[in-house]
Scaffold this motif. Structure first.
Motif, PDB file in Angstrom:
ATOM      1  N   UNK A  43       8.309  10.976  -0.842  1.00 41.26           N
ATOM      2  CA  UNK A  43       9.561  11.745  -0.906  1.00 41.26           C
ATOM      3  C   UNK A  43      10.623  10.945  -1.661  1.00 41.26           C
ATOM      4  N   UNK A  44      10.722   9.647  -1.341  1.00 42.19           N
ATOM      5  CA  UNK A  44      11.712   8.806  -2.016  1.00 42.19           C
ATOM      6  C   UNK A  44      11.428   8.752  -3.523  1.00 42.19           C
ATOM      7  N   UNK A  45      10.171   8.491  -3.885  1.00 46.26           N
ATOM      8  CA  UNK A  45       9.832   8.339  -5.302  1.00 46.26           C
ATOM      9  C   UNK A  45       9.879   9.677  -6.044  1.00 46.26           C
ATOM     10  N   UNK A  46       9.475  10.723  -5.354  1.00 49.00           N
ATOM     11  CA  UNK A  46       9.478  12.049  -5.985  1.00 49.00           C
ATOM     12  C   UNK A  46      10.910  12.446  -6.355  1.00 49.00           C
ATOM     13  N   UNK A  47      11.838  12.224  -5.418  1.00 48.74           N
ATOM     14  CA  UNK A  47      13.239  12.545  -5.696  1.00 48.74           C
ATOM     15  C   UNK A  47      13.756  11.697  -6.860  1.00 48.74           C
ATOM     16  N   UNK A  59       0.812  -1.214   0.000  1.00 47.18           N
ATOM     17  CA  UNK A  59       0.000   0.000   0.000  1.00 47.18           C
ATOM     18  C   UNK A  59       0.842   1.259   0.000  1.00 47.18           C
ATOM     19  N   UNK A  60       1.898   1.255   0.798  1.00 44.15           N
ATOM     20  CA  UNK A  60       2.762   2.440   0.893  1.00 44.15           C
ATOM     21  C   UNK A  60       3.460   2.714  -0.433  1.00 44.15           C
ATOM     22  N   UNK A  61       3.924   1.644  -1.086  1.00 43.95           N
ATOM     23  CA  UNK A  61       4.618   1.837  -2.362  1.00 43.95           C
ATOM     24  C   UNK A  61       3.647   2.407  -3.389  1.00 43.95           C
ATOM     25  N   UNK A  62       2.463   1.804  -3.477  1.00 41.23           N
ATOM     26  CA  UNK A  62       1.520   2.248  -4.501  1.00 41.23           C
ATOM     27  C   UNK A  62       1.080   3.680  -4.243  1.00 41.23           C
ATOM     28  N   UNK A  63       0.699   3.960  -2.969  1.00 42.23           N
ATOM     29  CA  UNK A  63       0.216   5.303  -2.667  1.00 42.23           C
ATOM     30  C   UNK A  63       1.327   6.328  -2.839  1.00 42.23           C
ATOM     31  N   UNK A  64       2.527   5.978  -2.360  1.00 43.28           N
ATOM     32  CA  UNK A  64       3.657   6.905  -2.473  1.00 43.28           C
ATOM     33  C   UNK A  64       4.001   7.183  -3.928  1.00 43.28           C
ATOM     34  N   UNK A  65       4.008   6.124  -4.744  1.00 40.17           N
ATOM     35  CA  UNK A  65       4.326   6.269  -6.160  1.00 40.17           C
ATOM     36  C   UNK A  65       3.277   7.142  -6.849  1.00 40.17           C
ATOM     37  N   UNK A  66       2.022   6.851  -6.546  1.00 37.04           N
ATOM     38  CA  UNK A  66       0.926   7.599  -7.171  1.00 37.04           C
ATOM     39  C   UNK A  66       1.038   9.093  -6.858  1.00 37.04           C
ATOM     40  N   UNK A  67       1.197   9.407  -5.575  1.00 36.98           N
ATOM     41  CA  UNK A  67       1.271  10.828  -5.192  1.00 36.98           C
ATOM     42  C   UNK A  67       2.522  11.476  -5.789  1.00 36.98           C
ATOM     43  N   UNK A  68       3.647  10.746  -5.746  1.00 37.01           N
ATOM     44  CA  UNK A  68       4.898  11.307  -6.275  1.00 37.01           C
ATOM     45  C   UNK A  68       4.762  11.617  -7.757  1.00 37.01           C
ATOM     46  N   UNK A  89       1.992  12.131  -9.447  1.00 37.94           N
ATOM     47  CA  UNK A  89       1.037  13.240  -9.609  1.00 37.94           C
ATOM     48  C   UNK A  89       1.720  14.572  -9.367  1.00 37.94           C
ATOM     49  N   UNK A  90       2.477  14.639  -8.266  1.00 37.83           N
ATOM     50  CA  UNK A  90       3.140  15.900  -7.921  1.00 37.83           C
ATOM     51  C   UNK A  90       4.192  16.248  -8.978  1.00 37.83           C
TER      52      UNK A  90
END
Lengths: 288, 386
Positions: free
Chosen positions: A171-175, A75-84, A86-87
């Motif tokens: 933060x990890x995926x966004x970077x 869940x964390x990977x998917x949600x984090x990736x999705x938000x990253x 999008x941003x």
């Protein structure tokens, strides 16, 4: 000038030694003892480990831990990736409000675990004022036993954990996403790749390192999570949401069993270390 | 590359290339800066057109608009008559070689080259065959399983070209593809690109800031400056008949010697000296900017009519010829091309002379050419200066 690294490393070695090594060594010592919270160790032996293996509830706790961790990590990977993504996309298009969105997501991260548990307990509350159930009722859907049903309680615990931890993954995926050379996307576009193909053939492979690193970090974080579950369900109903870290907390601070708790804590350290080694091996293979 | 390869390619339906039309395209960025203004250009099927100009002149932006990576603010882009202005890059049948190659670092050379074909629906087998053929042409056979990170700069460059040709597109775009290579490799890749184009006559739009590259590779050169086209023409037209001061100063190495002068009764005066007596008539008296190519100046007897006393400051022997920087009365500092065997040494005092026929004259205000050397018998340039 002669290099004298030891002298310069001394301060940090002292700090780390004091803060990490000594406590860990003490946990190792306690795990072989019969110490409780009320009295220091009187004898040393393997009885703590033996009791641990015989304990009937350990299987349930481990199963809970696996379910909670795997579901949370996915869940964390998917949600984090999705938000990253999008941003990052919003940034590229110069959309307003991207910084605000990032800040809002990050806000969840700085909420203390116990507060997070309380927030979600309020949201999941099955009383008439429970926000989620009231909303469901409003649109004509049946109420859900978020916290009283053993299986739903686990879902709720995972949801609360994912909500809080998404910021870190983001933060990890966004970077990592921003580090991808934009020329690759242009080359892929000229090569005829549509947005989905660009995601599959450029973004995902380029994020592979970040995904692996994030998996390690998030798994270890999740394994160590007990505060939000403690506040949300207290491990219940029954033992339905009691994960290993919470079990250790309960054993030490409710049962006063310092020796047994220490032995379990070392099991947790061993699991985390093993996982880290597995992921490092994966990481190495991903490079060749 | 041998002859059979070329025939195979033709048989296999290698495209001759599309006709490209840019109709008044302009690009303004959000900040208000103008990258390209009202640019018209036609590239004929199979033609090798080079956009050249200093950095920031809008050449790369133009290329990116043709690729579909940048949307023009105004104007139309047509490929074979079809308006593609609104289409994305994926829907235009173009291939592009990027300055930094933009190879997919996580894919093997073979997958890099085959990616475009696969995305456009070619089967695995078709792709494998096309990649093998392109690899043979570019001598990449042994590298197909490597990753881009394991290749040298020159090899990456060839993979980037392979990725472009493997699709047999109707239009090739090159964005300064050789600028990351060292000087020797650049010259050999220049030859390779040219040879590739001769075998594989696809319409090509090639961007560079290097005028030598432009001169040596182009069928037609488009000289750009500050978002506008200064001149369009064959390399020799652009060299012989620069349409503006900018082109005169940009094309040629060393560039044309330019100096302020006056026309008085059919003669050219500079610094109070009569430099050239018989400038062909037809121009009114007044100030002009005069230009002489380094090869238009020669050593002369100091006593000869119109000879300008000069002092040699600097020598650049190039082997086949020697370039010399002179300070001449009336001209100021000028580059002169000498025979390599000429006996020259810094400090030498001599005289320089030129033929009026070799003289270029420009309007000192607008910079447009008033008169271009001894080339009246040549056909007019294809493009029109703007």
């Amino acid at each position: 000038m002669a290099a004298r690294p030891l002298l310069w490393l001394l301060p940090i070695a002292l700090v780390l030694g004091t803060v990490y090594v000594i406590p860990v060594a003490d946990v190792v010592r306690l795990s072989f003892s019969d110490a409780t919270l009320l009295r220091p160790a009187e004898s040393y032996g393997l009885s703590g480990y033996a009791a641990m293996l015989e304990a009937r509830d350990l299987g349930v706790v481990l199963r809970n831990t696996v379910v909670f961790t795997v579901a949370s990590v996915v869940g964390l990977q998917l949600a984090g990736l999705l938000v990253a993504l999008l941003v990052a996309r919003g940034d590229r298009r110069g959309l307003p409000g991207m910084t605000a969105l990032r800040t809002i997501v990050l806000a969840a991260w700085v909420v203390p675990g116990v507060a997070n548990g309380i927030i979600w307990q309020t949201l999941f509350s099955e009383a008439p004022f429970g926000a989620i159930n009231s909303t469901l009722a409003l649109i004509g859907l049946p109420r859900v036993a978020w916290l009283s049903d053993p299986e739903m309680a686990m879902v709720s615990a995972v949801l609360a954990n994912v909500w809080q931890g998404t910021a870190f993954s983001m933060v990890v995926f966004y970077a990592a996403r921003r580090a991808i050379d934009p020329r690759l996307y242009e080359a892929a576009e000229v090569d005829g790749a549509r947005p989905f193909a660009r995601f599959v053939y450029i973004t995902l492979p380029q994020l592979k390192g970040a995904i692996l690193v994030n998996t390690v970090l998030v798994t270890i974080q999740t394994l160590n999570t007990f505060d939000s579950i403690l506040a949300l369900t207290g491990g219940g109903p029954g033992r339905a949401t009691e994960v290993l870290s919470l079990h250790i907390f309960n054993r030490v601070f409710y049962n006063y069993d310092l020796g047994g708790g220490s032995a379990l804590a070392l099991v947790l350290v061993a699991i985390s270390t093993a996982l880290t080694l597995v992921y490092i091996a994966l990481l190495g293979r991903g490079r060749t | 590359m041998d002859k059979t390869t070329a025939e195979e390619l033709r048989r296999a339906g290698a495209a001759e290339g599309a006709r490209l039309n840019l109709e008044g395209i302009a690009k303004r960025f959000d900040g208000g800066s103008v990258a390209v203004s009202a640019l018209d250009l036609e590239a004929l099927p199979g033609e090798f057109v080079v956009l050249v100009g200093p950095s920031g002149c809008g050449k790369s932006t133009t290329l990116r608009m043709v690729a579909g990576l940048e949307a023009p603010t105004e104007g139309r882009i047509r490929i074979d008559g079809r308006d593609v202005t609104a289409l994305g890059a994926a829907d235009r049948d173009v291939a592009m070689v990027f300055q930094d190659y933009a190879l997919y670092p996580h894919m093997s050379v073979a997958r890099n080259m085959g990616f475009g074909l696969r995305r456009r629906g070619a089967s695995r087998e078709e792709t494998r065959r096309a990649v093998a053929e392109a690899a043979r042409i570019l001598e990449l056979d042994d590298l197909l399983d490597r990753r881009p990170g394991e290749l040298s700069g020159g090899q990456r460059q060839r993979v980037a070209m392979g990725r472009a040709i493997v699709r047999r597109p109707r239009l090739f775009l090159f964005d300064e593809p050789l600028s990351n290579l060292d000087a020797r490799l650049r010259i050999s890749m220049r030859t390779e690109v040219k040879r590739l184009h001769a075998r594989f006559p696809t319409t090509t739009l090639y961007v560079t800031h290097d005028q030598t590259e432009a001169m040596t590779m182009a069928d037609r050169v488009v000289v750009m400056n500050a978002g506008r086209v200064e001149q369009v023409g064959t390399p020799m037209e652009v060299y012989d008949r620069p349409a503006s001061l900018f082109v005169a100063g940009f094309v040629g190495s060393p560039p044309m010697n330019l100096f302020p002068a006056r026309l008085e009764a059919g003669a050219l005066h500079a610094e109070g000296r009569r430099i050239l007596p018989d400038v062909p008539a037809g121009l009114p008296d007044g100030p002009v900017m005069a230009g002489l190519r380094p090869e238009a100046l020669r050593l002369a007897d100091p006593g000869a009519q119109g000879a300008m006393p000069a002092r040699l400051d600097l020598l650049e022997p190039l082997g086949a010829e020697t370039l010399a920087l002179w300070t001449a009365e009336g001209l100021g500092e000028v580059w002169v091309r000498h025979d390599a065997r000429a006996r020259l040494a810094p400090g030498l005092r001599a005289a320089l002379t030129a033929h009026a026929a070799d003289l270029h004259l420009f309007d000192p205000g607008t910079g447009t050419a008033l008169r271009s050397g001894a080339f009246e018998n040549r056909s007019a340039p294809l493009g029109s200066p703007s």
